[in-house]
Scaffold this active site. Structure first.
Site, PDB file in Angstrom:
ATOM      1  N   GLY A 133      25.169  68.693  12.992  1.00 20.82           N
ATOM      2  CA  GLY A 133      25.134  67.651  13.987  1.00 20.82           C
ATOM      3  C   GLY A 133      26.471  67.468  14.530  1.00 20.82           C
ATOM      4  N   PRO A 137      24.444  63.827  23.087  1.00 19.95           N
ATOM      5  CG  PRO A 137      22.788  62.256  23.392  1.00 19.95           C
ATOM      6  CD  PRO A 137      23.942  62.830  22.607  1.00 19.95           C
ATOM      7  CD1 TRP A 165      21.709  69.169  23.372  1.00 15.42           C
ATOM      8  CD2 TRP A 165      19.771  70.326  23.564  1.00 15.42           C
ATOM      9  NE1 TRP A 165      21.506  68.931  24.519  1.00 15.42           N
ATOM     10  CE2 TRP A 165      19.964  69.558  24.874  1.00 15.42           C
ATOM     11  CE3 TRP A 165      18.558  70.922  23.608  1.00 15.42           C
ATOM     12  CZ2 TRP A 165      19.215  69.447  26.138  1.00 15.42           C
ATOM     13  CZ3 TRP A 165      17.747  70.975  24.537  1.00 15.42           C
ATOM     14  CH2 TRP A 165      18.173  70.386  26.013  1.00 15.42           C
ATOM     15  CD  GLN A 282      17.445 111.405  41.034  1.00 15.38           C
ATOM     16  OE1 GLN A 282      17.762 110.762  41.892  1.00 15.38           O
ATOM     17  NE2 GLN A 282      17.530 112.468  40.782  1.00 15.38           N
ATOM     18  CD  GLU A 366      26.334  78.325  17.094  1.00 11.66           C
ATOM     19  OE1 GLU A 366      27.565  78.397  16.810  1.00 11.66           O
ATOM     20  OE2 GLU A 366      25.530  77.920  16.401  1.00 11.66           O
ATOM     21  CG  HIS A 369      29.038  83.636  29.701  1.00  9.08           C
ATOM     22  ND1 HIS A 369      28.996  84.776  28.937  1.00  9.08           N
ATOM     23  CD2 HIS A 369      29.645  83.921  30.734  1.00  9.08           C
ATOM     24  CE1 HIS A 369      29.599  85.887  29.842  1.00  9.08           C
ATOM     25  NE2 HIS A 369      29.865  85.333  30.966  1.00  9.08           N
ATOM     26  CG  PHE A 386      39.174  74.058  27.134  1.00  6.01           C
ATOM     27  CD1 PHE A 386      38.171  74.898  27.342  1.00  6.01           C
ATOM     28  CD2 PHE A 386      40.481  74.625  26.522  1.00  6.01           C
ATOM     29  CE1 PHE A 386      38.016  76.077  26.444  1.00  6.01           C
ATOM     30  CE2 PHE A 386      40.276  75.412  25.728  1.00  6.01           C
ATOM     31  CZ  PHE A 386      39.159  76.374  25.722  1.00  6.01           C
TER      32      PHE A 386
END
Lengths: 390, 251
Positions: A133, A137, A165, A282, A366, A369, A386
């Site tokens: 965990g 949210p 999640w 092709q 995780e 991207h 960030f």
């Protein structure tokens, strides 16, 4: 159709004999037990309990951990296991990633001797499922601002907050939960029956349907004092776990990509249009060639990262690159494979659409991207992007 | 009890077989596996070992690559691994002689093997070895149990199944039974890796591989299946029935 694993550069010949034996063991199991049952599991939205038992019996859970009845394999072997599992389904690989890298690993690295002896053997055998965990949210890519907190009540801790999640949440015997104690992030082991703890399942996913995803809710959840992980403070704890899980994903995504390539190749060879197999055209060959190219590059990336992980010469940015790249190409390969399959690509007779939908999650969980790009961007420039605050 | 299990490595049943110069091209075989019937023999050997105790000796005759199969056998529980290089071996009687000599050398009390290998489908190894070591032989075995000094085997008969009870040195050639094969696990694999493989050449086994009476002339792929026929509409009923009766011989 028999699965022929694409290995254009014969990268698997670089594996040790032991790693290849583990590969074959998992691959055979996936062929015999997972692929014939995966579509039903997805329709029913369940993770079959037999899979938990089989993973425990094969002894692959917590693959690279040593001692405490854990397998003690190499990180490369762990990657190979993830690849073979995800060739079956990303939900299956997610189960193994969470159990090994996110639940067992923090106990193994940061737990007390008593915690390790008590939890790890049961988790390695698959008897106890663990979950992890961290995400909340309102705090996904930014876990440092989490709200969940722990209070020291003298003879116990009190947890309050919610996580979201959480793979395996509703089927887990225990959760490794990250919460702030006096403003510092610490890890706590919460057991299923602890008062004030519940793990309602999240329903309605169009992705990872054969995997259980849950919320974890802590309402004055009372846990004994000996459940805090003594060995780590701050974000280093959860990030160490994520590094290992992301490493596994960088291999796992190749399994999905190889499954899609294999299906697309077979389909293109047998599908006749304008009197000839579409593989003879092709445009289709160009697509298959591109898939092979990206998979081969991804395999070299994953293998070399495995060697660095085993040698201890890795940095988190190496893992970011491999996770980001391999999931990205796997998703694109799934999309192109769907295109080659034409309308048939949307049917569950083929694995394509399932892998594609799964990989949408894998691209985001995780470390998204984009976040991995920012991690590499910071590595290149020395400037973090960030947040606008310093 | 010393339980000898004779194993053969064959092209995996999913591997493509190519022929060049009228012989199977072994170098083009992408995957080699333990012959499926031998897997049942191995599983039954492991069960015998578990119920009656003993040492399971996995024996194969073949080229260097077959050592991998012995390690696979060790991963599920084989105790002793014996590899007999197949240099100079030209036919199945040679293989039988070598295997029989190895069975004797390891003082085996019972010998288990597949009823036939999945590549040549010869079916001569079990009975051939039994003849050479002067043992009882039961073929098409699906199950074997040991109690009070006797082996009880189950095999098919004309009208159902029969039980054959034997004692003394015996060879059992296995068919696919209802037995579920065990999977290896990581612990078994890690132990197997450390297990030595004993290589014994024919001369050390006292076997003289003299010229063989058997000569293989050529190998050919099976003929290609003719394309299927498709019939649509009621007007074809008579024709289809006639074909099923006279050509396919299924009704």
């Amino acid at each position: 159709m028999v699965y022929e694993a694409l290995d254009f550069y014969d990268v698997d010949s670089l594996l040790t004999e032991e790693e290849r034996m583990v590969r074959d063991m998992v691959r055979d199991w996936v062929d015999e037990e997972v692929i014939p049952n995966i579509e039903i599991a997805c329709r029913d939205g369940v993770f079959p309990d037999e899979w938990r038992v089989a993973l425990g019996e094969m002894g692959v859970l917590g693959a690279p951990l040593k001692g405490y009845d854990c397998p003690g394999l190499s990180y490369t072997a762990y990657g190979v296991i993830c690849r073979e599992l995800e060739r079956g389904d990303s939900g299956l690989r997610s189960f193994a990633s969470v159990q090994g890298s996110l639940a067992m690993y923090p106990i193994w690295d940061f737990g007390s001797e008593e915690q390790k002896n008590y939890y790890l053997p049961k988790m390695a055998s698959g008897e106890w499922i663990g979950c992890f965990g961290l995400t909340e949210p309102d705090y996904g890519s930014n876990p440092g601002d989490m709200i969940t907190k722990a209070e020291d009540m003298g003879d116990h801790y009190l947890l309050n907050g919610a996580k979201m999640w959480i793979t395996n949440g509703s089927i887990a015997e225990l959760a490794v939960v990250w919460a702030k104690l006096d403003g510092v992030i610490r890890g706590f082991i919460v057991e299923k029956n602890d008062p004030g703890f519940s793990a309602p399942e999240m329903k309605g996913k169009h992705s990872l349907k054969a995997s259980v995803t849950s919320e974890l809710v802590f309402q004055d959840c009372k846990i004994p004092k000996d459940r805090m992980l003594p060995g780590v403070k701050g974000l280093r704890g959860p990030f160490s776990c994520l590094n290992n899980a992301r490493f596994g994903i960088s291999w796992g995504a190749l399994g999905s990509a190889q499954a899609c390539f294999d299906s697309a190749k077979d389909y293109a060879m047998s599908r006749i249009q304008f009197n000839h197999p579409i593989a003879s055209y092709q445009l289709v060959q160009n697509k298959l060639s591109w898939m092979l190219r990206e998979i081969t590059k991804g395999q070299l990336l994953a293998y070399h990262l495995g060697q660095k992980k085993d040698a201890g010469t890795w940095i988190p940015e190496h893992i970011s690159l491999a996770k980001m790249n391999n999931v990205d190409i796997a998703l694109e390969i799934a999309r192109v494979a769907r295109d080659i399959h034409g309308a048939n690509g949307i049917l569950d007779e083929y694995p394509i659409m399932r892998h594609m939908a799964n990989l949408e999650s894998v691209k985001t969980y995780e470390g998204t991207h984009d976040i991995h790009n920012l991690i590499i961007g910071r590595h290149i420039t020395g400037i973090q992007a960030f947040t606008r605050e310093a | 009890m010393n339980i000898a299990v004779l194993l053969k490595q064959v092209p995996d049943t999913t591997a493509k077989i190519t022929i060049s110069d009228e012989k199977v091209d072994e170098s083009s075989v992408s995957k080699w596996s333990m012959s499926p019937y031998d897997e049942y023999a191995l599983e039954s050997g492991l069960k015998l070992k578990e119920t009656s105790g003993g040492n399971l000796i996995a024996i194969t005759c073949g080229p260097e690559r077959t050592k991998k199969m012995l390690t696979d056998a060790a991963a599920v529980g084989a105790d002793t691994l014996v590899h007999i290089p197949n240099d100079g071996v030209t036919d199945s009687t040679h293989v039988q002689k070598l295997l029989a000599a190895a069975v004797k050398r390891f003082d085996s009390h019972v010998v288990l093997c597949g009823k036939q290998a999945a590549d040549t489908n010869g079916g001569s190894t079990g009975p051939g070895v039994a003849e050479l070591i002067n043992a009882a032989c039961v073929t098409l075995v699906s199950e074997v149990n040991f109690s009070e000094g006797k082996f009880t085997t189950i095999r098919p008969s004309n009208s159902g199944i029969e039980k054959v009870v034997v004692d003394g040195l015996s060879v059992f050639a296995f068919d696919k039974g209802s037995t579920e094969l065990r999977r290896p696990n990581v612990r078994g694999i890690m132990m197997a890796k450390k297990k030595p493989i004993e290589s014994i050449i024919s001369s050390d086994l006292g076997v003289n591989l003299e010229a063989s009476n058997v000569k293989m002339n050529s190998q050919n792929p099976p003929p290609e299946k003719p394309a299927g026929q498709k019939f649509e509409g009621a007007e074809y009923v008579n024709e289809v029935v006639s074909k099923l009766r006279n050509e396919a011989n299924v009704i």
